[in-house]
Design a protein around this motif. Structure first.
Motif, PDB file in Angstrom:
ATOM      1  N   GLY A 144       2.107  14.391   3.439  1.00  9.96           N
ATOM      2  CA  GLY A 144       0.924  13.686   3.132  1.00  9.96           C
ATOM      3  C   GLY A 144       0.934  12.459   2.392  1.00  9.96           C
ATOM      4  N   PRO A 145      -0.331  11.839   2.605  1.00  3.65           N
ATOM      5  CA  PRO A 145      -0.240  10.390   1.811  1.00  3.65           C
ATOM      6  C   PRO A 145      -0.151  10.543   0.357  1.00  3.65           C
ATOM      7  CG  PRO A 145      -2.490  11.218   2.577  1.00  3.65           C
ATOM      8  CD  PRO A 145      -1.443  12.218   3.021  1.00  3.65           C
ATOM      9  N   VAL A 146       0.001   9.415  -0.071  1.00  5.97           N
ATOM     10  CA  VAL A 146       0.300   8.929  -1.531  1.00  5.97           C
ATOM     11  C   VAL A 146      -0.425   7.769  -2.151  1.00  5.97           C
ATOM     12  CG1 VAL A 146       1.665   8.691  -3.635  1.00  5.97           C
ATOM     13  CG2 VAL A 146       2.397  10.318  -1.740  1.00  5.97           C
ATOM     14  N   GLN A 147      -1.523   7.870  -2.610  1.00  7.23           N
ATOM     15  CA  GLN A 147      -2.254   6.688  -3.012  1.00  7.23           C
ATOM     16  C   GLN A 147      -1.889   5.897  -4.354  1.00  7.23           C
ATOM     17  OE1 GLN A 147      -6.398   6.763  -1.709  1.00  7.23           O
ATOM     18  NE2 GLN A 147      -7.064   5.508  -3.520  1.00  7.23           N
ATOM     19  N   PRO A 148      -1.654   4.807  -4.635  1.00  7.56           N
ATOM     20  CA  PRO A 148      -1.303   4.147  -5.636  1.00  7.56           C
ATOM     21  C   PRO A 148      -2.473   4.042  -6.695  1.00  7.56           C
ATOM     22  CG  PRO A 148      -1.113   2.639  -4.165  1.00  7.56           C
ATOM     23  CD  PRO A 148      -1.269   3.783  -3.419  1.00  7.56           C
ATOM     24  N   VAL A 149      -2.526   4.265  -7.756  1.00  6.31           N
ATOM     25  CA  VAL A 149      -3.402   4.009  -8.939  1.00  6.31           C
ATOM     26  C   VAL A 149      -2.670   3.027 -10.012  1.00  6.31           C
ATOM     27  CG1 VAL A 149      -4.905   4.982 -10.741  1.00  6.31           C
ATOM     28  CG2 VAL A 149      -4.397   6.675  -8.830  1.00  6.31           C
ATOM     29  N   TYR A 150      -3.450   1.635  -9.975  1.00  2.43           N
ATOM     30  CA  TYR A 150      -2.857   0.794 -10.551  1.00  2.43           C
ATOM     31  C   TYR A 150      -3.430   0.577 -12.125  1.00  2.43           C
ATOM     32  CZ  TYR A 150      -1.470  -0.868  -5.947  1.00  2.43           C
ATOM     33  OH  TYR A 150      -0.967  -1.060  -4.678  1.00  2.43           O
ATOM     34  N   PRO A 151      -2.805   0.014 -12.951  1.00  2.00           N
ATOM     35  CA  PRO A 151      -3.107  -0.184 -14.513  1.00  2.00           C
ATOM     36  C   PRO A 151      -4.171  -1.222 -14.498  1.00  2.00           C
ATOM     37  CG  PRO A 151      -1.010  -1.257 -13.995  1.00  2.00           C
ATOM     38  CD  PRO A 151      -1.304  -0.385 -12.856  1.00  2.00           C
ATOM     39  N   ASP A 152      -5.012  -1.273 -15.846  1.00  2.00           N
ATOM     40  CA  ASP A 152      -5.962  -2.438 -15.441  1.00  2.00           C
ATOM     41  C   ASP A 152      -5.269  -3.731 -15.502  1.00  2.00           C
ATOM     42  OD1 ASP A 152      -7.827  -0.594 -16.151  1.00  2.00           O
ATOM     43  OD2 ASP A 152      -7.476  -0.783 -18.293  1.00  2.00           O
ATOM     44  N   ALA A 161       0.391  -8.228  -1.719  1.00  2.00           N
ATOM     45  CA  ALA A 161       1.567  -7.797  -0.973  1.00  2.00           C
ATOM     46  C   ALA A 161       1.575  -6.286  -0.543  1.00  2.00           C
ATOM     47  CB  ALA A 161       2.826  -8.344  -1.980  1.00  2.00           C
ATOM     48  N   LYS A 162       0.845  -5.469  -1.239  1.00  2.00           N
ATOM     49  CA  LYS A 162       0.922  -4.078  -0.730  1.00  2.00           C
ATOM     50  C   LYS A 162       2.316  -3.426  -1.307  1.00  2.00           C
ATOM     51  CE  LYS A 162      -2.709  -4.434   2.532  1.00  2.00           C
ATOM     52  NZ  LYS A 162      -3.051  -4.248   4.210  1.00  2.00           N
ATOM     53  N   VAL A 163       2.976  -3.905  -2.119  1.00  2.00           N
ATOM     54  CA  VAL A 163       4.054  -3.518  -2.583  1.00  2.00           C
ATOM     55  C   VAL A 163       4.325  -1.991  -2.699  1.00  2.00           C
ATOM     56  CG1 VAL A 163       6.061  -3.636  -4.311  1.00  2.00           C
ATOM     57  CG2 VAL A 163       4.776  -5.680  -3.582  1.00  2.00           C
ATOM     58  N   PHE A 164       3.208  -1.454  -3.280  1.00  2.00           N
ATOM     59  CA  PHE A 164       3.211   0.167  -3.742  1.00  2.00           C
ATOM     60  C   PHE A 164       2.632   0.996  -2.817  1.00  2.00           C
ATOM     61  CE2 PHE A 164       3.948  -2.678  -7.596  1.00  2.00           C
ATOM     62  CZ  PHE A 164       4.986  -1.845  -8.107  1.00  2.00           C
ATOM     63  N   GLU A 165       2.242   0.468  -1.599  1.00  2.00           N
ATOM     64  CA  GLU A 165       1.500   1.079  -0.735  1.00  2.00           C
ATOM     65  C   GLU A 165       2.657   1.859   0.274  1.00  2.00           C
ATOM     66  OE1 GLU A 165      -2.027  -0.541   1.206  1.00  2.00           O
ATOM     67  OE2 GLU A 165      -2.736  -1.350  -0.640  1.00  2.00           O
ATOM     68  N   ARG A 166       2.415   2.823   0.878  1.00  2.00           N
ATOM     69  CA  ARG A 166       3.241   3.580   1.519  1.00  2.00           C
ATOM     70  C   ARG A 166       2.759   3.784   2.981  1.00  2.00           C
ATOM     71  NH1 ARG A 166       3.392   5.809  -3.458  1.00  2.00           N
ATOM     72  NH2 ARG A 166       5.730   6.338  -4.218  1.00  2.00           N
ATOM     73  N   LYS A 167       3.636   3.959   3.982  1.00  2.00           N
ATOM     74  CA  LYS A 167       3.202   4.106   5.332  1.00  2.00           C
ATOM     75  C   LYS A 167       2.346   5.358   5.499  1.00  2.00           C
ATOM     76  CE  LYS A 167       5.358   4.645   9.723  1.00  2.00           C
ATOM     77  NZ  LYS A 167       6.602   5.221  10.854  1.00  2.00           N
ATOM     78  N   MET A 297       6.683 -10.710   0.922  1.00  2.00           N
ATOM     79  CA  MET A 297       7.173  -9.464   0.301  1.00  2.00           C
ATOM     80  C   MET A 297       7.927  -8.696   1.331  1.00  2.00           C
ATOM     81  SD  MET A 297       8.144  -7.974  -2.346  1.00  2.00           S
ATOM     82  CE  MET A 297       7.066  -8.592  -3.481  1.00  2.00           C
ATOM     83  N   ARG A 298       7.281  -8.908   2.699  1.00  2.00           N
ATOM     84  CA  ARG A 298       8.267  -8.110   3.776  1.00  2.00           C
ATOM     85  C   ARG A 298       9.388  -9.031   4.155  1.00  2.00           C
ATOM     86  NH1 ARG A 298       7.694  -3.714   4.845  1.00  2.00           N
ATOM     87  NH2 ARG A 298       8.656  -3.919   6.739  1.00  2.00           N
ATOM     88  N   ALA A 299       9.745 -10.190   3.942  1.00  2.00           N
ATOM     89  CA  ALA A 299      10.704 -11.059   4.008  1.00  2.00           C
ATOM     90  C   ALA A 299      12.003 -10.652   2.925  1.00  2.00           C
ATOM     91  CB  ALA A 299      10.565 -12.557   3.916  1.00  2.00           C
ATOM     92  N   LEU A 300      11.276 -10.378   1.601  1.00  2.00           N
ATOM     93  CA  LEU A 300      12.323  -9.949   0.477  1.00  2.00           C
ATOM     94  C   LEU A 300      12.612  -8.656   0.667  1.00  2.00           C
ATOM     95  CD1 LEU A 300      10.397 -11.501  -2.422  1.00  2.00           C
ATOM     96  CD2 LEU A 300      12.425 -12.365  -1.599  1.00  2.00           C
ATOM     97  N   THR A 301      11.716  -7.609   1.232  1.00  2.00           N
ATOM     98  CA  THR A 301      12.213  -6.231   1.484  1.00  2.00           C
ATOM     99  C   THR A 301      13.399  -6.362   2.402  1.00  2.00           C
ATOM    100  OG1 THR A 301       9.913  -5.454   0.962  1.00  2.00           O
ATOM    101  CG2 THR A 301      11.234  -4.099   2.566  1.00  2.00           C
ATOM    102  N   HIS A 302      13.298  -7.094   3.592  1.00  2.00           N
ATOM    103  CA  HIS A 302      14.173  -7.066   4.490  1.00  2.00           C
ATOM    104  C   HIS A 302      15.599  -7.765   4.045  1.00  2.00           C
ATOM    105  CE1 HIS A 302      11.855  -6.089   8.093  1.00  2.00           C
ATOM    106  NE2 HIS A 302      11.171  -7.208   8.033  1.00  2.00           N
TER     107      HIS A 302
END
Length: 327
Positions: A144-152, A161-167, A297-302
């Motif tokens: 199942g999905p995992v939704q990030p909860v960010y700090p203040d 950049a959606k770095v912490f978001e999952r597929k 960020m996609r470029a750096l990820t690659h």
């Protein structure tokens, strides 16, 4: 210290006339994260139950701190009546040791086993949503999905950049992967295959990727449960360029280390070639970093995942979870 404690049995067995309740165990690893494990155990007392899908729940808490620092916190939930509670200390530090201990500590007769992290908490309908997807699709495994909860006041660039978001996938879709952060699987099936989390990858991370990849190769069918949502805390300490870039490198490196340990020559050559091609693609995309956080960020990820793959095949195993780990 290698002791297991079972706290008083729950009264919430959810048995229905003419129906047999499934025995479900939820494994949670913890290491000096007392607030997190307390929040998760509290939320699990409120899981909603559908009368057509009865179950008996056991929470299996594995403390990877040899001192047993979570014992008092866990004991406080032993009388809730919402679930049985097993607490065990795994003194060998390392995620695969603790995951294997969690599975080994499941009660006799367990039908389904789940994993959650101790910095997560599920929605109240999480477990029933997992069961519904399993039932509709005759699934061996549900993810199942995992939704990030960010700090203040999180860094705006990382959010865009959606770095912490999952597929994400369509509800009920069959998929070819799973991880241990929000999963349910057929426990007897996995035990019949004698699958274990790879303890040689003690500090590298990625043992769940390898575990589920091995299971899928053996025929395990995985389906997506979109309603089985879990929230994941992203601490401020992770919202730095250093952490983000090292994590991308590690993810690629993990794939390669898995092939070195359990793949054949063909798969290792494929992984090296695939990694090199991702580096080249990322370098070509890199100018986008100045105009688009997402594509930058996609470029750096690659680049970083590709480099991690190539170096992993060449013998470098990045130890992300080892104290003072460094590239």
């Amino acid at each position: 210290m290698n002791r297991q404690d079972t706290f008083p049995h729950s009264s919430a067995k959810a048995d229905q006339p003419g129906m047999s309740a499934l025995n479900i165990a939820v494994g949670v690893l913890t290491y000096r994260r007392l607030d997190g494990i307390a929040k998760l155990l509290d939320v699990m007392t409120r899981q909603t139950r559908h009368p057509a899908r009865p179950y008996h729940l056991t929470m299996v808490i594995v403390d990877n701190d040899a001192a047993g620092s979570a014992r008092a916190t866990v004991e406080g939930f032993g009388q809730t009546g919402a679930y049985d509670l097993i607490y065990v200390v795994e003194p060998n530090q390392g995620i695969p040791f603790a995951r294997n201990r969690a599975m080994d500590s499941a009660p006799a007769g367990t039908d389904l086993f789940c994993f959650l992290d101790d910095d997560e908490w599920p929605v109240d309908g999480w477990l029933d949503a997992m069961l519904e997807t399993r039932e509709k699709n005759r699934a061996d495994c549900v993810y199942g999905p995992v939704q990030p909860v960010y700090p203040d006041n999180p860094p705006e660039y990382f959010i865009k950049a959606k770095v912490f978001e999952r597929k994400k996938n369509k509800d009920g879709q069959r998929i070819s992967y799973a991880a241990s952060n929000n999963v349910m699987f057929d426990y007897p099936l996995i035990r019949s295959w004698n699958l274990r989390f790879e303890e040689k990858m003690r500090f590298t991370g990625g043992t769940d990727y390898l575990f589920f990849n091995q299971a899928i190769r053996r025929g395990m069918q995985v389906f997506w449960a979109d309603k089985a949502l879990v929230y994941d805390i992203v601490p401020a300490s992770r919202m730095t360029w250093k952490w983000v870039l090292q994590r991308q490198y590690r993810l690629g490196n993990t794939f390669a280390v898995s092939e070195v340990l359990h793949g054949n020559l063909k798969r290792r050559l494929y992984r090296a070639a695939y990694g090199a091609s991702r580096v080249m693609l990322g370098l070509a995309m890199l100018p986008a970093i100045v105009i688009s956080p997402y594509w930058g960020m996609r470029a750096l990820t690659h680049v970083l995942r590709g480099a991690g793959m190539v170096n992993g095949i060449l013998g470098h195993a990045y130890q992300e979870y080892k104290p003072n780990a460094a590239l």
